[in-house]
Every structure is written in structure tokens, then in C-alpha cells.
Scaffold this motif. Sequence first.
Motif, PDB file in Angstrom:
ATOM      1  N   GLN A  14       0.830  -1.206   0.000  1.00 30.17           N
ATOM      2  CA  GLN A  14       0.000   0.000   0.000  1.00 30.17           C
ATOM      3  C   GLN A  14       0.866   1.259   0.000  1.00 30.17           C
ATOM      4  N   GLY A  15       1.926   1.256   0.806  1.00 24.59           N
ATOM      5  CA  GLY A  15       2.803   2.418   0.874  1.00 24.59           C
ATOM      6  C   GLY A  15       3.617   2.616  -0.384  1.00 24.59           C
ATOM      7  N   MET A  16       4.032   1.521  -1.018  1.00 29.21           N
ATOM      8  CA  MET A  16       4.896   1.614  -2.192  1.00 29.21           C
ATOM      9  C   MET A  16       4.129   1.988  -3.451  1.00 29.21           C
ATOM     10  N   THR A  17       2.915   1.436  -3.620  1.00 29.34           N
ATOM     11  CA  THR A  17       2.168   1.645  -4.854  1.00 29.34           C
ATOM     12  C   THR A  17       0.909   2.483  -4.665  1.00 29.34           C
ATOM     13  N   GLY A  18       0.475   2.688  -3.396  1.00 30.17           N
ATOM     14  CA  GLY A  18      -0.755   3.427  -3.138  1.00 30.17           C
ATOM     15  C   GLY A  18      -1.992   2.559  -3.179  1.00 30.17           C
ATOM     16  N   VAL A  19      -1.878   1.354  -3.690  1.00 29.38           N
ATOM     17  CA  VAL A  19      -3.009   0.428  -3.806  1.00 29.38           C
ATOM     18  C   VAL A  19      -2.525  -0.978  -3.461  1.00 29.38           C
ATOM     19  N   GLY A  20      -3.474  -1.870  -3.236  1.00 29.66           N
ATOM     20  CA  GLY A  20      -3.119  -3.290  -3.094  1.00 29.66           C
ATOM     21  C   GLY A  20      -3.087  -3.823  -1.695  1.00 29.66           C
ATOM     22  N   GLY A  21      -2.957  -2.942  -0.685  1.00 34.25           N
ATOM     23  CA  GLY A  21      -2.896  -3.430   0.686  1.00 34.25           C
ATOM     24  C   GLY A  21      -4.164  -4.140   1.110  1.00 34.25           C
ATOM     25  N   ILE A 236       5.384   2.592   6.263  1.00 41.82           N
ATOM     26  CA  ILE A 236       6.531   3.516   6.256  1.00 41.82           C
ATOM     27  C   ILE A 236       7.618   3.023   5.308  1.00 41.82           C
ATOM     28  N   ALA A 237       7.933   1.720   5.405  1.00 42.63           N
ATOM     29  CA  ALA A 237       8.984   1.157   4.548  1.00 42.63           C
ATOM     30  C   ALA A 237       8.590   1.221   3.078  1.00 42.63           C
ATOM     31  N   GLY A 238       7.320   0.938   2.773  1.00 45.88           N
ATOM     32  CA  GLY A 238       6.874   0.971   1.388  1.00 45.88           C
ATOM     33  C   GLY A 238       6.923   2.362   0.792  1.00 45.88           C
ATOM     34  N   ALA A 239       6.522   3.372   1.555  1.00 44.44           N
ATOM     35  CA  ALA A 239       6.565   4.751   1.058  1.00 44.44           C
ATOM     36  C   ALA A 239       7.995   5.203   0.791  1.00 44.44           C
ATOM     37  N   GLN A 240       8.908   4.816   1.665  1.00 43.45           N
ATOM     38  CA  GLN A 240      10.308   5.177   1.458  1.00 43.45           C
ATOM     39  C   GLN A 240      10.880   4.471   0.232  1.00 43.45           C
ATOM     40  N   ALA A 241      10.501   3.200   0.044  1.00 44.03           N
ATOM     41  CA  ALA A 241      10.989   2.458  -1.124  1.00 44.03           C
ATOM     42  C   ALA A 241      10.446   3.035  -2.419  1.00 44.03           C
ATOM     43  N   SER A 242       9.227   3.557  -2.372  1.00 41.72           N
ATOM     44  CA  SER A 242       8.584   4.094  -3.571  1.00 41.72           C
ATOM     45  C   SER A 242       9.355   5.263  -4.166  1.00 41.72           C
ATOM     46  N   MET A 243      10.072   5.995  -3.314  1.00 42.74           N
ATOM     47  CA  MET A 243      10.810   7.168  -3.794  1.00 42.74           C
ATOM     48  C   MET A 243      11.874   6.794  -4.826  1.00 42.74           C
TER      49      MET A 243
END
Length: 277
Positions: A14-21, A236-243
Motif C-alpha cells: 500500500q505504501g509503495m504503490t498506493g493500492v493493493g494493501g 513507512i517502509a513501502g513509502a520510502q521504497a517508492s521514492m
Amino acid sequence: MTKFSVGVGSGFIQGMTGVGGGIVLTTAMTRMFSMTQVQATGTSLAVKITGNISAAATFAQGGLVDYASAFWIAMPAFIGVTHGARIGTRAGDRRMKLIFGGFLLALSPFCAFGKSKKDLKKEKKSSVDDGSLTIGKIVAVIKEDTLAEPARILRHMLVGLGFGYCTGMLGVGGAPLVMTYLFMDMAGQKEQAVIGTTLCAITMPSIVGMGVHWSLGNIIWPMVPVLCAGSLAGGIAGAQASMNINGEWMRYGFAGFLAVLGSNTLWKARAAARLMR
């Protein structure tokens, strides 16, 4: 440990792609934890909110949120999510699985090819340009955009209403709908800005949807704390990875995931229907 890992995985996606969680959660709950589809819908809403909040905050700190778009998508979603949750509870488990599978399958091509290529060189100045906005500035940005682009705001509200119904009925599907729309609406901005705006738009209506499902007895609360802890860390980890990940490849990969999962859910629902005859 299994529950915590599921929470981490859903929050990270969810954090990395915004969807899917929500899709990861509802699938795990029905197949690994033996919940009905309606119970999985309600419980997943209670869990994924933590991942949404942690990921949205990470994107906001990086200045990757269009607050006006998020606000006007979220507002009508409150209406849709309330009615959608009640419709989903009355629909029955097998019918919900058929709706769930068909909806995922239908969304997959839009997730892959939803971004408009026109006006890619047109950079729109918005609240995504500043990661240090105060509440007062955010309110001013929302007011300015509302007065400047009323037709665009109306589109936001219609999409928000559809998102609300999807979230209330299925617990999932609303975020891909919002993100597909924003890829077209925010053409020319960073993929991560679309993800951050989507997460901000979907969080508050999801909380309302959780409340409705709670009142209907659709949440299995003993499972929630461990799953939430994992979702928080994963978000948190997914959002950071998304960058640091190419946004287009993320979209194509997730579109394939939606197609496979939707097809599999439909096949299993139909197989179960044949056995009942």
C-alpha cells in the motif's frame, strides 16, 4: 508471526504503490484465516488504515501530496462508504466474491494504461510543490483550487463517490479507481505525487467505512492489533521504497497482480457455486 507478516506485506504494498494493501489483506483473511468475504472486508479496513496513515505522512513530508484533490475526492466518499458497507453486508458471501473478482479483473487494464500521455510537459503548480505546508496554507490551497477549477472539482467528487461505494462494499478496489483517475488528472507530475494524493484521499473515508462495518459486527477484533502493527511498519517502509522505484513498472506489475487475483477469485466462487447445486 504469520499475522504480523501479512500486515507488513499489505502495508508495504500500500505504501509503495498506493493500492493493493486491502487486496492482500482480504485475500489472506479469506484463504488463510477462514473469514467470510464480509468479515474480511470489515477487518481489512480496520487494519489498512494504519498503513495508509503512515505512508501518507511519509509522502506529505516529501511534498508529494495535492491536498485540494485529496480533499474533494474524500468528501463525497463519506456518503458512498456508508451505503456501500450496508449493501455489501446484505449481498451474501458468494455474490460478494463474484463482485470482488470481477471488479479486480475490470480494473487491471486501467491500472496499467490509465495515465494520460497528453500534457506531460505541462507542469501544474499545486500543493505537491511544498512539503512544509501548514494547515492554514493547505486550507488556502484548497479554496484557491476550488474557485479556479470548479469542473475539475466536480470530477473529483464523482470519483470520490465511486470510491466510497467500492470501499464500503468490498473493502478494496476504491484506491485503484482513485489512482487511475489521478494518473490522468495529474499528468506531468511525479508518480509518487499521485500515490501520496491517493493515500491522503482514501484514509478518512476508510475510517468511516470501518465504523460502519464495526456497527454491523463485521470486524474480527482479536486479529487487528498484530496486523495493524505490521501494517504500520510496512507502510513507512513501502513509502520510502517508492521514492526510488520507477512508477510505470510498479503500475504494470500491480495490474498483472489484479488480473491474476481477480480471475482466481472468480474461478473459486463459480466452483463453489457448482458444488452447491
